[in-house]
Design an enzyme around this catalytic site. Structure first.
Site, mmCIF file in Angstrom:
data_model
loop_
_atom_site.group_PDB
_atom_site.id
_atom_site.type_symbol
_atom_site.label_atom_id
_atom_site.label_comp_id
_atom_site.label_asym_id
_atom_site.label_seq_id
_atom_site.Cartn_x
_atom_site.Cartn_y
_atom_site.Cartn_z
ATOM 1 N N ASP A 167 10.416 0.164 1.335
ATOM 2 C CA ASP A 167 9.721 1.002 0.235
ATOM 3 C C ASP A 167 10.424 1.202 -1.097
ATOM 4 O O ASP A 167 11.423 0.980 -1.388
ATOM 5 C CB ASP A 167 10.149 2.325 1.303
ATOM 6 C CG ASP A 167 9.559 3.395 0.309
ATOM 7 O OD1 ASP A 167 9.371 3.402 -0.728
ATOM 8 O OD2 ASP A 167 9.640 4.511 0.968
ATOM 9 N N ASN B 41 -14.013 0.649 -6.716
ATOM 10 C CA ASN B 41 -15.022 1.420 -6.367
ATOM 11 C C ASN B 41 -15.874 1.952 -7.223
ATOM 12 O O ASN B 41 -16.070 3.032 -7.442
ATOM 13 C CB ASN B 41 -14.640 2.396 -5.455
ATOM 14 C CG ASN B 41 -14.026 1.975 -3.964
ATOM 15 O OD1 ASN B 41 -14.663 1.023 -3.514
ATOM 16 N ND2 ASN B 41 -12.736 2.861 -3.648
ATOM 17 N N HIS C 248 -3.533 6.079 4.078
ATOM 18 C CA HIS C 248 -4.436 4.995 3.504
ATOM 19 C C HIS C 248 -3.922 3.562 4.159
ATOM 20 O O HIS C 248 -4.437 2.731 4.379
ATOM 21 C CB HIS C 248 -4.423 4.914 1.954
ATOM 22 C CG HIS C 248 -5.417 3.847 1.409
ATOM 23 N ND1 HIS C 248 -4.695 2.474 0.868
ATOM 24 C CD2 HIS C 248 -6.760 3.783 1.000
ATOM 25 C CE1 HIS C 248 -5.833 1.892 0.475
ATOM 26 N NE2 HIS C 248 -6.778 2.627 0.686
ATOM 27 N N ASP D 208 14.203 2.344 -0.353
ATOM 28 C CA ASP D 208 14.904 2.214 0.815
ATOM 29 C C ASP D 208 14.049 1.219 1.700
ATOM 30 O O ASP D 208 13.060 0.519 1.365
ATOM 31 C CB ASP D 208 15.102 3.553 1.507
ATOM 32 C CG ASP D 208 13.850 4.180 1.703
ATOM 33 O OD1 ASP D 208 12.916 3.696 2.092
ATOM 34 O OD2 ASP D 208 13.704 5.359 1.589
ATOM 35 N N PRO E 104 0.540 3.848 17.824
ATOM 36 C CA PRO E 104 0.466 3.068 19.202
ATOM 37 C C PRO E 104 -0.332 1.783 19.273
ATOM 38 O O PRO E 104 0.072 0.967 19.790
ATOM 39 C CB PRO E 104 -0.070 4.347 20.211
ATOM 40 C CG PRO E 104 -0.436 5.426 19.461
ATOM 41 C CD PRO E 104 0.143 5.476 18.232
ATOM 42 N N SER F 209 -11.320 -0.616 -0.153
ATOM 43 C CA SER F 209 -10.044 -0.740 0.547
ATOM 44 C C SER F 209 -10.290 -1.230 1.811
ATOM 45 O O SER F 209 -9.283 -1.863 2.599
ATOM 46 C CB SER F 209 -9.277 0.667 0.392
ATOM 47 O OG SER F 209 -8.502 0.825 -0.840
ATOM 48 N N ASP G 158 12.685 2.142 4.610
ATOM 49 C CA ASP G 158 11.575 2.754 5.729
ATOM 50 C C ASP G 158 10.250 2.942 5.075
ATOM 51 O O ASP G 158 10.139 3.759 4.131
ATOM 52 C CB ASP G 158 12.051 4.245 5.863
ATOM 53 C CG ASP G 158 11.310 5.134 6.720
ATOM 54 O OD1 ASP G 158 10.325 4.340 7.320
ATOM 55 O OD2 ASP G 158 11.596 6.222 6.736
ATOM 56 N N ASP H 200 0.882 -0.867 0.105
ATOM 57 C CA ASP H 200 -0.154 -0.040 -0.048
ATOM 58 C C ASP H 200 0.763 1.396 0.098
ATOM 59 O O ASP H 200 2.031 1.372 -0.438
ATOM 60 C CB ASP H 200 -0.884 0.026 1.308
ATOM 61 C CG ASP H 200 -2.401 0.664 0.990
ATOM 62 O OD1 ASP H 200 -2.252 1.940 0.957
ATOM 63 O OD2 ASP H 200 -3.287 -0.095 0.897
#
Length: 849
Positions: free
Chosen positions: A204, A310, A218, A209, A193, A375, A211, A185
């Protein structure tokens, strides 16, 4: 034609006269690297949050995806690679395709120096003409499948978890940390949290990378639905508490991503331990590279779940439409198919997708938000798959998929249909089936193509004349609604088969997007949408604009305040009946358009309970007690005043009556009718009555066999049988009279706790009738239907005036509910009957688990 062929041949021959060698730089395959420690950013730089709604590109300009017929044709040499034969190299040079990146084995992304000037079709045709390429085509773009909404918030409740019976499933398993769900995604807010302890190493592929932080929101929302931390005293509960989340970022902060990046993300997730892949993204293009990536997952026992889309036009939506993907449509709170969800033969199951509350990232702020879309429906299924695999780790991916499909609550036409698939998922039944071992493989079933998502699908769908000549109109189920509340919207008078944009014009003069709906061939539509959370109290307007016809309609709405459990003076009192029921838990939740987070109470001595200080609005009441089937929901409507005290008495069942178990096929008995779609029979006086008074169209299929039941009206025991639209009662005291079989008062039963204002009295005539007995009237098509199909004996007196409910004009009677369907105006299906038998059986907890 000969001249064209000769010119093409001459051109190719000229190209082949060049002697060239093309070496293209190629980095090592991304899926070949080993996992290593993440370096997550706690506050990623903000990027634009939403993809442009209109004129989005279909593919990346200047890029081609190519799959070689011979994997060995790619020759690595000192950090470079030569692709294929000299003929292929010459074609690459001709179109200045001078840079290649490996996407998957034998598959490469080629980038042209011409950029947007590349003639995509000519380049693809030329490369395929060399004989060395099995596929060449654009690098398609895909987008998130959420219906965009601005700051939507459902009033403190996660209705979807209750709808799929997740609470009961958690009594079996809350999920295993051995099950990893890859959320492919926009990334995930890894320090949220409600998610941070659930995250495993991700990647990614947008920024290349390690991260995978979210810069859209989303992916964070999707991750929370599937597997948020639960039972931790804060935030929300995920479907699978124990499962872990692998964030794989393939979509940018604007919500879009290309085929090559998505394919790499799927490969990486599979190779790094994901058992389930969730793809809440898609587009209209069937891309072989994306299909290969999905097949790669399928071949390695990874379950791929994807949003159906959709755009409700009946066309395929990819990757959901691939056969080895479990495609998920969206349903609303009333278990009706939403107006925005895509449909077609590829839909496998459906799940809640309206006003879904989950974790959220907003420019670095870690919070919670409510969204609409397939989604949101897809991660409900991914989380359920994690529960199924946790209950039985020996299952393979195909068996997990079949269990989810087979355990779903069948909605729409019996069996597989193109709107609901096999039905709305039931997590409790799914984990129960998983405990029983692998399912018996079933024979594939053809899916009938729909013409309209009618709520009473057992009646054949006729054709009707388009109503495009009429002035477009809108109807909603409530003219006063809370910010964050969910509306059921119906419209008529638009163009056939067009998308209608829905919005809310607030008191501040700004319009909030509520998504879109697809009209039927008659120009009408039905949809559900959550209003934005941050709306101020006051007047506003719901708007609808046809994309093709530009026809417009609007409807005034009042945004009201209120705080649910402590915002008024109304009360609900009642008694829970059964054995040893002290301690039964009564749960009250706000229904559509009602603010507040709900409340609970515990039954005291004798099962008595009271819920006080309730604001005006509609509520849903349910009851649970150890050793008994859950009961509810009971719908209760309050006006917020001290004078409004509703009474709801509930009788719990310790077990489901055996009469609801399906029977094996029965043949050769002329005194008995067997209905294979439901596995039940009809015989004797009940069969005679059913045949004589309208059969399937009036009563629907039987839901049970005959069994004894104590009447709530007089306390006596009668032989009864439940049908989709009613209940038959056998009265031996009236044997051999027209009253030997009587209809149950299901209209009265399902509306206990509701108040219907009386109609204004008038003198009855041929076109309208007023009933002093109930102080309600009958007019128009409802009066004509009532008179033509049995009147008082079949339906009883009207107990309400006409009102809007779930997008339809309806009216309640003692024994049934009428629904007006404008899309069938002038046909025998203009008025359809409500599935009250189904509603009562579900509320009693008797529907098969």
């Amino acid at each position: 034609m000969k001249m064209v062929k000769r010119a093409w041949s001459t051109w190719v021959a000229g190209l082949l006269g060049f002697v060239m060698a093309l070496s293209l730089a190629l980095p090592p395959p991304l899926w070949a690297s080993q996992p290593h420690s993440p370096s997550y950013q706690t506050a990623p730089q903000a990027r634009p949050l939403s993809a442009p709604a209109d004129n989005r590109p279909d593919y990346v300009p200047g890029e081609l995806l190519v799959r070689l017929k011979d994997q060995g044709a790619a020759k690595p040499d000192a950090g470079t690679v030569s692709l294929g034969s000299p003929q292929l190299a010459q074609m690459l040079a001709c179109f200045q395709l001078g840079e290649a990146t490996q996407v998957a084995p034998s598959t490469y992304k080629l980038r042209s120096a011409e950029g947007p000037g590349l003639n995509m079709q000519a380049a693809a045709d030329a490369l395929e003409s060399t004989g060395a390429v099995s596929y060449a085509g654009p690098n398609h773009l895909y987008y998130i499948d959420a219906t965009p909404n601005d700051q939507q918030y459902v009033a403190g409740q996660q209705w979807g978890l209750t709808q799929i019976k997740a609470e009961q499933a958690w009594d079996v398993t809350t999920g295993s940390p051995n099950i990893v769900i890859a959320v492919i995604d926009t990334g995930t807010a890894v320090n949220h949290p409600d998610l941070q302890s659930k995250i495993v190493q991700g990647h990614d592929f947008v920024n290349n990378d390690n991260d995978p932080s979210d810069d859209n929101g989303h992916g964070t929302h999707v991750s929370g639905i599937a597997a948020a931390n639960s039972n931790n005293g804060q935030g929300i509960a995920g479907v699978s508490w124990g499962a872990r989340v692998m964030p794989v970022k393939v979509l940018s902060g604007r919500g879009g991503g290309s085929t090559d990046v998505i394919a790499q993300g799927i490969h990486w997730a599979v190779d790094n331990g994901a058992r389930i892949i969730n793809l809440s993204l898609g587009g209209p293009d069937d891309d072989p590279v994306l299909k290969d990536a999905v097949q790669y997952a399928f071949d390695r026992n990874v379950l791929v779940v994807a949003a159906a889309g959709n755009t409700p036009d009946g066309l395929p939506h990819y990757p959901a439409a691939y056969g080895n993907v479990l495609a998920v449509g969206a349903t609303g709170r009333a278990d009706t198919f939403t107006g925005f969800s895509s449909f077609g033969s590829y839909v496998g199951v459906s799940a809640p997708g309206v006003g879904i509350w989950s974790t959220w990232w907003d420019n670095g702020n870690l919070t919670y938000e409510s969204l609409n879309g397939t989604s949101q429906a897809s991660p409900f299924v991914a989380g359920t798959a994690a529960l199924v695999w946790s209950a039985n780790p020996s299952l393979n991916a195909q068996q997990v998929r079949q269990i989810i499909e087979d355990s779903s609550d069948d909605l729409g036409d019996p069996g597989l249909d193109a709107h609901y698939g096999y039905g709305r998922i039931n997590a409790f039944r799914a984990v129960q089936m998983a405990q029983q071992g692998p399912p018996t493989p079933r024979t594939p079933t053809a899916v009938p193509q729909p013409t309209s998502p009618a709520s009473t699908p057992n009646i054949p769908i006729p054709t009707a004349t388009s109503a495009i000549g009429q002035v477009p109109t809108l109807q909603v189920d409530a003219s006063e609604v809370a910010a964050g509340g969910v509306l059921t919207i119906s419209g008529a008078g638009f163009a056939p088969n067009e998308l209608v944009s829905l919005g809310f014009l607030a008191s501040d003069g700004n319009t909030r997007d509520l998504g879109s709906a697809q009209t039927s061939p008659q120009g009408d539509f039905r949809a559900q949408a959550a209003l934005p959370n941050g709306l101020a109290s006051g007047k506003g307007a719901l708007t609808a604009i046809g994309a093709l016809s530009t026809r417009r309609a609007s409807l005034d709405l009042t945004i009201k305040g209120g705080t649910g459990g402590n915002g008024g003076q109304s009360a609900i009192k009642g008694v829970v009946r059964g054995a040893n029921l002290t301690g039964a838990v009564i749960t009250l939740k706000p229904a559509e358009g009602t603010p507040g987070s709900g409340m609970t109470a515990q039954a005291g001595a004798g099962g008595a309970f009271t819920l006080s200080n309730l604001a005006a609005g509609s509520y849903s009441l349910s009851v649970t007690a150890f050793g008994f089937l859950p009961a509810g929901p009971y719908n209760v409507q309050l006006d917020g005043t001290a004078a409004d005290v509703k009474s709801v008495d509930i009788t719990l069942s310790a077990s489901r009556p055996p009469a609801f178990e399906k029977l094996a096929p029965i043949a050769g008995n002329p005194q008995l009718a067997y209905f294979s779609p439901v596995g039940h029979t009809l015989k004797g006086p009940f069969l005679q009555y059913w045949q004589a008074h309208g059969g399937l169209a009036i009563f629907g299929y039987p839901l049970s066999e005959e069994f004894p039941e104590v009447s709530a009206t007089d306390g006596k025991t009668y032989t009864v049988q439940y049908f989709e639209r009613n209940r038959f009662e056998y009265h031996p005291e009236f044997a051999n009279t027209p009253n030997e079989v009587l209809m149950g008062l299901l209209g009265v039963d399902v509306t206990k706790g509701r108040t219907f204002a009386p109609g204004a009295p008038f003198q009855s005539d041929k076109t309208r009738a007023y009933f002093n007995e109930t102080h309600h009237s009958l007019t128009g098509p409802f009066l004509q239907y009532w008179q033509a199909h049995g009147g008082l004996a079949i339906f009883g007196y009207p107990i309400s005036e006409q009102l809007t409910e779930n997008g339809y004009t309806v009216q309640y009677f003692e024994r049934n509910r009428f629904e007006y369907h404008p899309e069938f105006a002038g046909t025998s299906n203009e008025v359809l009957l409500g599935l009250l038998g189904v509603e009562v059986v579900k509320r009693n907890g008797w529907m098969s688990q």
